[in-house]
Design a protein around this motif. Structure first.
Motif, PDB file in Angstrom:
ATOM      1  N   SER A  80       0.827  -1.211   0.000  1.00  0.00           N
ATOM      2  CA  SER A  80       0.000   0.000   0.000  1.00  0.00           C
ATOM      3  C   SER A  80       0.859   1.258   0.000  1.00  0.00           C
ATOM      4  CB  SER A  80      -0.935  -0.002   1.220  1.00  0.00           C
ATOM      5  OG  SER A  80      -1.866  -1.054   1.126  1.00  0.00           O
ATOM      6  N   ASP A 131      -5.251  -1.032   1.121  1.00  0.00           N
ATOM      7  CA  ASP A 131      -5.899  -0.785  -0.167  1.00  0.00           C
ATOM      8  C   ASP A 131      -4.928  -0.124  -1.143  1.00  0.00           C
ATOM      9  OD1 ASP A 131      -8.300  -1.776   0.859  1.00  0.00           O
ATOM     10  OD2 ASP A 131      -8.950   0.211   1.546  1.00  0.00           O
ATOM     11  N   TYR A 174     -10.200  -1.903  -3.547  1.00  0.00           N
ATOM     12  CA  TYR A 174     -10.620  -2.213  -2.191  1.00  0.00           C
ATOM     13  C   TYR A 174     -10.396  -3.693  -1.888  1.00  0.00           C
ATOM     14  CZ  TYR A 174     -13.764  -2.050   1.888  1.00  0.00           C
ATOM     15  OH  TYR A 174     -14.309  -2.118   3.146  1.00  0.00           O
ATOM     16  N   ARG A 175      -9.475  -3.969  -0.967  1.00  0.00           N
ATOM     17  CA  ARG A 175      -9.154  -5.352  -0.621  1.00  0.00           C
ATOM     18  C   ARG A 175     -10.246  -5.922   0.292  1.00  0.00           C
ATOM     19  NH1 ARG A 175      -4.376  -7.896  -0.819  1.00  0.00           N
ATOM     20  NH2 ARG A 175      -3.275  -5.891  -1.016  1.00  0.00           N
TER      21      ARG A 175
END
Length: 418
Positions: free
Chosen positions: A189, A267, A380-381
């Motif tokens: 990230s 994310d 978006y994880r």
């Protein structure tokens, strides 16, 4: 001086031990010298004060000092007392408690006592913020009879924004990125964030990065504190809050930028997300909240969704009570996050969760538009052990929100009926 001592025997729910409980009535008629004398008497005889005051209209006294919402906290702060928002949620669950007390009761605690109460430290407000309960927003709008007239909070935010010159020529952005136990995912990230910051730098814009480590494990702490981007442009704040909302609020207090961007530590974001949000925000004369235009879900399930833009649909054209319309990733003038802070989820005690959903409703009730930055995306994880999944499997519900009593909701229901 219209001050009443309160009797806790009227309350049927457990509350913390306090030295003094005070209900200040008729606050709209008080002048600043009267407030100073009253507070001096209170702090000279107590170290933990439960304090409730009906907020006066959003006005200024003869000296040009706004008494509410900032000034009560600021006046106590002079005496080294810190605002702790520790009792309102409990009081609101007690039907026997008078509404004007339940909605406005906060603790003012001597700063030295916070070392002995880490639970209070987590919900303390380091600097003065709006502390009137959001229900007051709707009561004002309902009394006006016009849901589009604008709430006092929205007016207050706009006035503060104008006071700093609105959009600075080259406004600085503070990126708030929260971390917990992401481990190696934090590295990815932050690597992605490097591209976002570089796009901003190429456009001549500065970024200040605040990373929060809330009960983070050793791997996450090591990744974040040693990452080159954080070492060059950032600061690391370490907390034991066990609460995303408190960590964000404290990070906003530490922000230096004119604008704040909220991001999660696992994310990814399209490289032009921050620059797009910056320019989109500056298209409006009043403060707005900007989200990525698209949400690309990946992980345990995948999919793409487009974010609702209320500047196109209208504030009454959304249904945020039945589902969350906006993701946590957001960008707005710093004053928005300062004036409407995130609320703690309190999942284990009350069953309340979804702090981002709640914040979206509160800002919508205040009359603030949620808009999207065109051609930007949040990746978006979706994890099986994420906070959202925990709230879902625990059957959490959204905390009571001002939007439920908002004239905007009544207007929406009327449209559905028609």
């Amino acid at each position: 001086m219209p001050v009443k001592q309160m009797c806790w025997l009227q309350v049927t729910v457990p509350l913390p031990t306090v030295d003094m409980a005070v209900w200040l009535t008729g606050a709209q008629h008080l002048a600043l010298p009267d407030c100073l004398r009253m507070i001096q008497r209170l702090v000279s005889s107590a170290r933990v004060i439960a304090f409730a005051a009906e907020p006066p209209p959003f006005r200024q006294d003869s000296d040009g000092v706004a008494l509410w919402p900032d000034q009560w906290a600021r006046l106590f702060e002079v005496h080294q007392f810190v605002l702790v928002d520790a009792v309102r949620d409990t009081l609101c669950r007690d039907r026997a408690c008078a509404e004007e007390i339940a909605q406005n009761m906060v603790l003012f605690v001597g700063r030295e006592l916070l070392d002995k109460r880490p639970d209070w430290r987590a919900i303390s407000v380091p600097s003065a913020k709006r502390i009137v309960h959001p229900d007051r927003i709707c009561r004002h709008a309902a009394s006006s009879g016009d849901p589009e007239a604008g709430s006092p909070v929205a007016t207050y935010i706009d006035e503060r924004w104008r006071a700093v010159g609105r959009h600075p020529e080259c406004g600085e952005v503070t990126i708030v990125m929260t971390f917990h136990r992401e481990g190696f995912l934090a590295q990815r990230s932050l690597n992605g964030l490097e591209m976002v910051v570089q796009v901003m730098a190429d456009a001549g814009l500065k970024c200040d990065i605040v990373c929060t480590l809330d009960n983070a494990d050793a791997a996450t702490t090591d990744v974040v504190s040693r990452h080159e981007l954080v070492r060059r442009f950032g600061r690391v704040l370490v907390f034991k809050n066990s609460d995303l909302s408190s960590s964000r609020n404290h990070a906003v207090d530490a922000a230096r930028g004119d604008y704040v961007a909220i991001m999660d530590g696992d994310d990814f974001y399209s490289p032009r997300w921050l620059l797009g949000a910056y320019h989109r925000c500056r298209q409006f004369t009043q403060p707005v909240i900007v989200h990525p235009e698209f949400v690309v879900n990946f992980g345990i399930y995948s999919g793409v969704a487009q974010v609702v833009d209320t500047s196109e649909t209208g504030l009454e054209g959304t249904t945020p009570i039945t589902e969350n319309r906006w993701v946590a990733a957001s960008f707005a003038p710093r004053v928005v996050y300062e004036s409407i802070p995130y609320s703690r989820p309190d999942l284990a005690i009350s069953g309340f969760g979804y702090e981002d959903w709640h914040w979206n409703c509160e800002t919508l009730a205040a009359g603030i538009h949620h808009v999207s930055a065109h051609e930007t995306a949040l990746f978006y994880r979706r994890r099986a052990n994420s906070m959202v999944m925990e709230h879902s499997t625990s059957h959490a519900i959204i905390r009571p929100t001002a939007f439920l009593r908002s004239p905007r909701l009544a207007k929406m229901c009327q449209k559905v009926g028609d």
